[in-house]
Write a protein that holds these residues in place. Structure first.
Motif, PDB file in Angstrom:
ATOM      1  N   UNK A   1      17.486 -10.448  -4.541  1.00 57.34           N
ATOM      2  CA  UNK A   1      17.465  -8.715  -4.829  1.00 57.34           C
ATOM      3  C   UNK A   1      15.584  -8.097  -4.096  1.00 57.34           C
ATOM      4  N   UNK A   2      15.642  -6.934  -2.931  1.00 58.31           N
ATOM      5  CA  UNK A   2      15.074  -6.634  -2.702  1.00 58.31           C
ATOM      6  C   UNK A   2      14.378  -5.354  -3.261  1.00 58.31           C
ATOM      7  N   UNK A   3      13.239  -5.149  -3.561  1.00 57.68           N
ATOM      8  CA  UNK A   3      12.394  -4.391  -3.983  1.00 57.68           C
ATOM      9  C   UNK A   3      12.459  -3.099  -3.028  1.00 57.68           C
ATOM     10  N   UNK A   4      12.586  -2.116  -3.834  1.00 57.53           N
ATOM     11  CA  UNK A   4      11.969  -0.788  -3.242  1.00 57.53           C
ATOM     12  C   UNK A   4      10.665  -0.666  -3.108  1.00 57.53           C
ATOM     13  N   UNK A   5      10.712  -0.174  -1.697  1.00 58.93           N
ATOM     14  CA  UNK A   5       9.216   0.463  -0.953  1.00 58.93           C
ATOM     15  C   UNK A   5       8.779   1.243  -2.122  1.00 58.93           C
ATOM     16  N   UNK A   6       7.313   1.827  -1.706  1.00 63.00           N
ATOM     17  CA  UNK A   6       6.574   2.798  -3.138  1.00 63.00           C
ATOM     18  C   UNK A   6       6.676   4.049  -1.952  1.00 63.00           C
ATOM     19  N   UNK A   7       7.412   5.229  -2.709  1.00 61.62           N
ATOM     20  CA  UNK A   7       8.123   6.102  -1.725  1.00 61.62           C
ATOM     21  C   UNK A   7       6.833   7.200  -1.517  1.00 61.62           C
ATOM     22  N   UNK A   8       7.080   7.626  -0.705  1.00 66.36           N
ATOM     23  CA  UNK A   8       5.965   8.864   0.128  1.00 66.36           C
ATOM     24  C   UNK A   8       5.191   9.381  -1.814  1.00 66.36           C
ATOM     25  N   UNK A   9       6.535  10.334  -2.462  1.00 67.12           N
ATOM     26  CA  UNK A   9       5.551  11.018  -3.433  1.00 67.12           C
ATOM     27  C   UNK A   9       4.855  10.487  -4.920  1.00 67.12           C
ATOM     28  N   UNK A  10       5.376   8.778  -4.307  1.00 61.60           N
ATOM     29  CA  UNK A  10       3.765   8.641  -5.099  1.00 61.60           C
ATOM     30  C   UNK A  10       2.883   8.556  -5.487  1.00 61.60           C
ATOM     31  N   UNK A  11       2.801   8.552  -3.850  1.00 62.16           N
ATOM     32  CA  UNK A  11       1.289   9.713  -3.818  1.00 62.16           C
ATOM     33  C   UNK A  11       0.985  10.111  -4.411  1.00 62.16           C
ATOM     34  N   UNK A  12       1.860  12.158  -4.358  1.00 60.35           N
ATOM     35  CA  UNK A  12       1.571  12.575  -4.599  1.00 60.35           C
ATOM     36  C   UNK A  12       1.546  13.222  -6.913  1.00 60.35           C
ATOM     37  N   UNK A  13       2.582  12.231  -7.171  1.00 65.14           N
ATOM     38  CA  UNK A  13       1.963  12.176  -8.444  1.00 65.14           C
ATOM     39  C   UNK A  13       1.389  11.435  -9.164  1.00 65.14           C
ATOM     40  N   UNK A  22       0.630   0.957  -8.430  1.00 65.96           N
ATOM     41  CA  UNK A  22       0.701   0.163  -7.915  1.00 65.96           C
ATOM     42  C   UNK A  22       0.641  -1.246  -8.778  1.00 65.96           C
ATOM     43  N   UNK A  23       0.088  -1.371  -9.470  1.00 66.29           N
ATOM     44  CA  UNK A  23      -0.949  -2.857 -10.304  1.00 66.29           C
ATOM     45  C   UNK A  23       1.361  -3.269 -11.238  1.00 66.29           C
ATOM     46  N   UNK A  24       1.447  -1.685 -11.935  1.00 62.32           N
ATOM     47  CA  UNK A  24       2.130  -1.842 -12.787  1.00 62.32           C
ATOM     48  C   UNK A  24       3.468  -2.278 -11.903  1.00 62.32           C
ATOM     49  N   UNK A  25       3.738  -1.156 -11.050  1.00 63.81           N
ATOM     50  CA  UNK A  25       5.223  -1.907 -10.300  1.00 63.81           C
ATOM     51  C   UNK A  25       5.026  -3.264 -10.270  1.00 63.81           C
ATOM     52  N   UNK A  26       3.823  -3.772  -9.780  1.00 67.98           N
ATOM     53  CA  UNK A  26       3.959  -5.104  -8.981  1.00 67.98           C
ATOM     54  C   UNK A  26       4.463  -6.068 -10.947  1.00 67.98           C
ATOM     55  N   UNK A  27       3.272  -6.089 -11.347  1.00 70.73           N
ATOM     56  CA  UNK A  27       3.805  -6.832 -12.743  1.00 70.73           C
ATOM     57  C   UNK A  27       5.221  -6.705 -12.739  1.00 70.73           C
ATOM     58  N   UNK A  28       5.367  -5.449 -13.242  1.00 63.57           N
ATOM     59  CA  UNK A  28       6.901  -5.278 -13.571  1.00 63.57           C
ATOM     60  C   UNK A  28       8.097  -6.091 -12.488  1.00 63.57           C
ATOM     61  N   UNK A  29       7.594  -5.704 -11.426  1.00 62.00           N
ATOM     62  CA  UNK A  29       8.465  -6.691  -9.643  1.00 62.00           C
ATOM     63  C   UNK A  29       8.289  -8.239 -10.604  1.00 62.00           C
ATOM     64  N   UNK A  30       7.879  -8.542 -11.201  1.00 66.38           N
ATOM     65  CA  UNK A  30       7.113 -10.237 -10.922  1.00 66.38           C
ATOM     66  C   UNK A  30       8.205 -11.367 -12.458  1.00 66.38           C
TER      67      UNK A  30
END
Length: 206
Positions: A1-13, A22-30
């Protein structure tokens, strides 16, 4: 299962708090598969469908507000909202022990300080908040019955909904008077960042 790359909009939000996201996304994926936090195909759209879709709801949360996220589960929408709005305080309400334990662990792990976790059902909490949020918990009439007692007079319930938002509002109108609801609005948030903005039903109490 591929993990979605961080979209460019994330930094703006998230701005200067993107590291927390990013740390939350990593924990959720893990941990998602082990704890059943998200469905098996959801990691392919972890950012776009879950994290960013939730974070933009913070546009509706003023500084200093108290927010309760009911049925928080994997921390959605509460954790992305808390990252995006550091000036508000969030309480994640989750009845399942393994999920509430995970939420506590993740908030400590990533250093998210404007969040607390309560292991309880919405009906058991016994506190009131300025704003109550919910995502994928139940249809609007049932959700409102669960959450009005958590919401202060004049406060708001923000329910993340999809294309059937108007139908759910029509059903909920029948119980509006009984629950002391002053009105409903269907809003979209995040249009300046997201290809698919988030649809919110905002219920205001008398």
């Amino acid at each position: 299962m591929s993990l979605e790359k961080e979209p460019a909009e994330a930094a703006a939000i998230f701005g200067d708090r993107i590291g927390l996201a990013r740390a939350y996304a990593a924990a959720l994926a893990r941990d998602s598969d082990t704890l059943g936090l998200l469905g098996p195909r959801e990691l392919e759209r972890l950012w776009s469908r879950h994290i960013l879709n939730s974070a933009v709801v913070a546009e509706l949360v003023p500084a200093g507000a108290t927010v309760a996220d009911v049925g928080s589960g994997a921390g959605l929408p509460g954790i992305p909202m808390a990252i995006a709005q550091p000036e508000a305080h969030f309480t994640l309400i989750e009845p399942m022990e393994r999920r509430s334990d995970w939420l506590i662990q993740v908030c400590e792990e990533i250093g998210l300080t404007n969040v607390e976790v309560r292991r309880a059902r919405a009906e058991e909490v016994g506190s009131v908040y300025d704003i109550v949020t919910a995502r994928a918990v139940s249809a609007l009439p049932k959700l409102l019955r669960m959450t009005v007692d958590l919401t202060r007079a004049g406060g708001e319930i923000l329910a993340l909904k999809g294309s059937k938002a108007a139908e759910e509002v029509a059903e909920a109108q029948k119980i509006a008077k009984k629950l002391k609801i002053s009105g409903f609005e269907i809003l979209t948030v995040g249009a300046q960042h997201l290809a698919e903005p988030t649809t919110i039903v905002r219920t205001t109490l008398i």
